[in-house]
Design a protein around this motif. Sequence first.
Motif: not given
Length: 911
Positions: A602-616, A650-654
């Motif tokens: 395992v690698t202890p992670e730096m804090p990460m933010d999830a992507v807010a929106g995605l379009g195509v 689900r969105q926001g799952t690690a």
Amino acid sequence: MPSADDFDPDRYRQQVLEPARRLGGVLPADLLLRYAVPEHSETDAEAFEAHLTRILKHWRALKQKRVYQTVATGLLAAHADLVASGKVTYAYFAQCRDEDQAAARSSLAAMAAALAASTSVVVRSTVPLLCTALGGSLDQTAVEEALTEHGITIVEQVWPLPPEPAASLRSGLAANLRILGLQLAADAVFGTEAVRAGFRLRPGFRLTSTDPLVNGDRPTNSDRLAKSNRLTPERLAELRRQVAKRALDERKTALDNVLATLGRLADEPAEQGQLDALLLWQLVDVLQPQIVAGLPVRAIATAANALGLDRAEAAELALALTDQVSNRDPVRGAARQSFDDGRLFTARKLVHTLPETDDLRRRVAAEVDRFDFLIGEADAARDRGASETEAELITRALAVAQDADANLRARLWSLPAPAPAGVSATVIDDRVQLEWQPSPARTGGIRYRVVRSIGSPGRTPGAGTVVAETTELRASDDDPPPGELLHYSVFAARGGDVWSPGTVADEPAVVLPEVREPELVTREGSVLGSWRLPLGAADVVVTCRPDELGEASSQEWPIASTRVGFLDAQVTSAIRYRYRIHTVYLGSDGQRRVSPGVVRRVTPEMPMDAVAGLGVDIVAGEDHRLVLAWTTPARGSVTIYRHDLPPPWRQGTAVPIDELSRHGRPVAARTENAPDGTSRLTTAHQDGRSFFTAVTVGKDRALVGPTVSVATASPVERLRATRHGTRGRLQWNWPAGAHRCRISWWVGENTEDIAQFAECGKRQYHDDGGFEIDVGERPTKVTVVTVHRDADGEIVSPAVEATVPGQGVTVRYAFRRRTKWTPWQRSRLILTTDRPCQIPPLTVVHSPGRVLPLRVESGTPILRLPAIDLSPDAPLSVPVTEPDGAGESRLGCFFAGPTPAEITLVAEGRS
């Protein structure tokens, strides 16, 4: 014959003792054979005397064995008679051999001649019976040669006849054949002449001729049927069609009944054996008078051969029929059935009612003698302590007589089998897999018992826990106690409860189950570990080290843990750590045993933010492209994953990084970052439905963002539309991923009219070389789209258009003269058509001279006509005024505007 110094007891037993025992003590007439005299003793009197001394000693020893006691007593008594008459000499022995063999050959010739008068075939079991009748003076080879010289064939066994068909079936067939004047059912199919020319019944009916006749005439339907020598469904069907054309009478009805009976059995492959049995037994019915009269085999075989049956098969069939008749005696039948089933002693009780010369009684007696011999040899093996040889001989005796008393089988089971060898115990997935080499026993039916003991090997079958009893060479201990020193022993037995010594596995097995479902979760500055503890575990030990040190490094430190987990707060972000989790067990001997451990990284992670929106966005064109855009997160790197199905998170799952790759693949395209805080990438589209997920990734884990669904399909390429009469032919390049194409078309240019639709599959398109539609005569507009279908519905590509041109119209024109007196002056233009049409505006031009004008510019326009509707029933006549002037001139008619594709203007005659 063995030398005096090399007397072979086994060979003597086979050549002298066994034949004499089977004959009830009748000694061989050949004295040289009886005494086993070596050939060189003819000139060496001392060697002859030494051999006599040795053979007499051997006979006296045989008197102590129950199986040969009668034979040995007879040998010694006969020897005493020879000594009293002074005939114990090599010369006398040789003289007796020559006289006995000459007499035996004469008797054999007479026997063979007598047999040949009644039969041309005998079963092989007859040969040893003849040898016995000759007193053993001649061997089986000499008997076989004599039978062959007299034209007698020896077969290995009597022809096993199939079960008799139903009596009603045979009687009905015979009645119809009598109406036809035929003897055999095959006569009705192939014709009497072809059947009499020869046929065989083994393994099934077939003519020996390859060009048979059918009902006396060669069939005319096909050469294949004419040259078939077997009774096939095709031949029977063809014959029934021929019979159906005949006038109705008794013969037609009888023939159709015969063919129908045979056809029912020939149509089904599973019934072919019943058809062959019916043909065989129908032949037997014809031979029944000879069989009932008790005629010999040769006479019955001659009658069968006269009906066409192959000579050799006729002899074998006659032998089988006479043998069957003799077996119809209830007592004899029961005795034979018992004998065939291996119930020897039951058969022996029954055959006592049969004549002593009966073949079955002799065969039963021979097998009883063989059984007694095997038991005698087993007794001898027991006396000398050869238990495995004793077991082998008893097993062979039980194979001869399955109804031997239970004491004999109990005796076999009481003999311990040799122990197996090479036992190995291997721990696989918390189970112990055991394998071993077979016991070197010389009997079958060996079974094995596997016993597990703790601490020390089990030496007896009951000293421990029985893991398995099997006849195979492997077993599995699926529930071994963990943390113990396990010893496995394998024992062998023949069938009872007498076991061999145990063979212990070379190495003891130790089962140390690891923790279940270990999981590591990273938090800011810490790692949290958890698991499920297996049953029987006493404790857990956890160690840790940086993963970059490699497997060979010994620099690691213990982590404080409980039985269910740990918390390591002494970690640094972005460094990969390796944790090894060991399970600890306490054995019943007090020993502490530790499992190898399971490793998790395992690698202890730096804090990460999830992507807010995605379009195509879909960018259409020759090469469809997809443009994905998202809001750039403040912390973390973003990767776009493509999935064939909706992602399971689900969105926001690690989630772990390796779990991402099991559900999709990252999109391999360059990401462009815009100054407005958005990012985008461009990628090729993929036919069907795809799902794109924006994921913020770290070292070991990822943060799941939003998902978008995109459904695209590639359009067809190079659509071509051509007309063939009133049908339009469409061709295009089929896209690689398309399942089906949908075609829509409208008659005329107005697409608001009601359209017609059709669908075309890929295989249909390629098999037909394109797709055709009905278009009539007018121009037809066509569109083609590709269609994908999945669980969510249809995916349709952009439409590709083409036009099927209208069917061409020919319009003919001619200029008519004013009067017959002035033929060079023309006054009218005549227009005709082959079907209704609208002619666009026309121009008539005048050109002086004899050269016809080829276009409007080649002359002077003298007449302009507007668009006109023209019908085949009403030609158009228009007055034309030519300019005045002398000399010849020519007129031409042309379209005033562009030439329409569907109308052709043709001049008639000179203009």
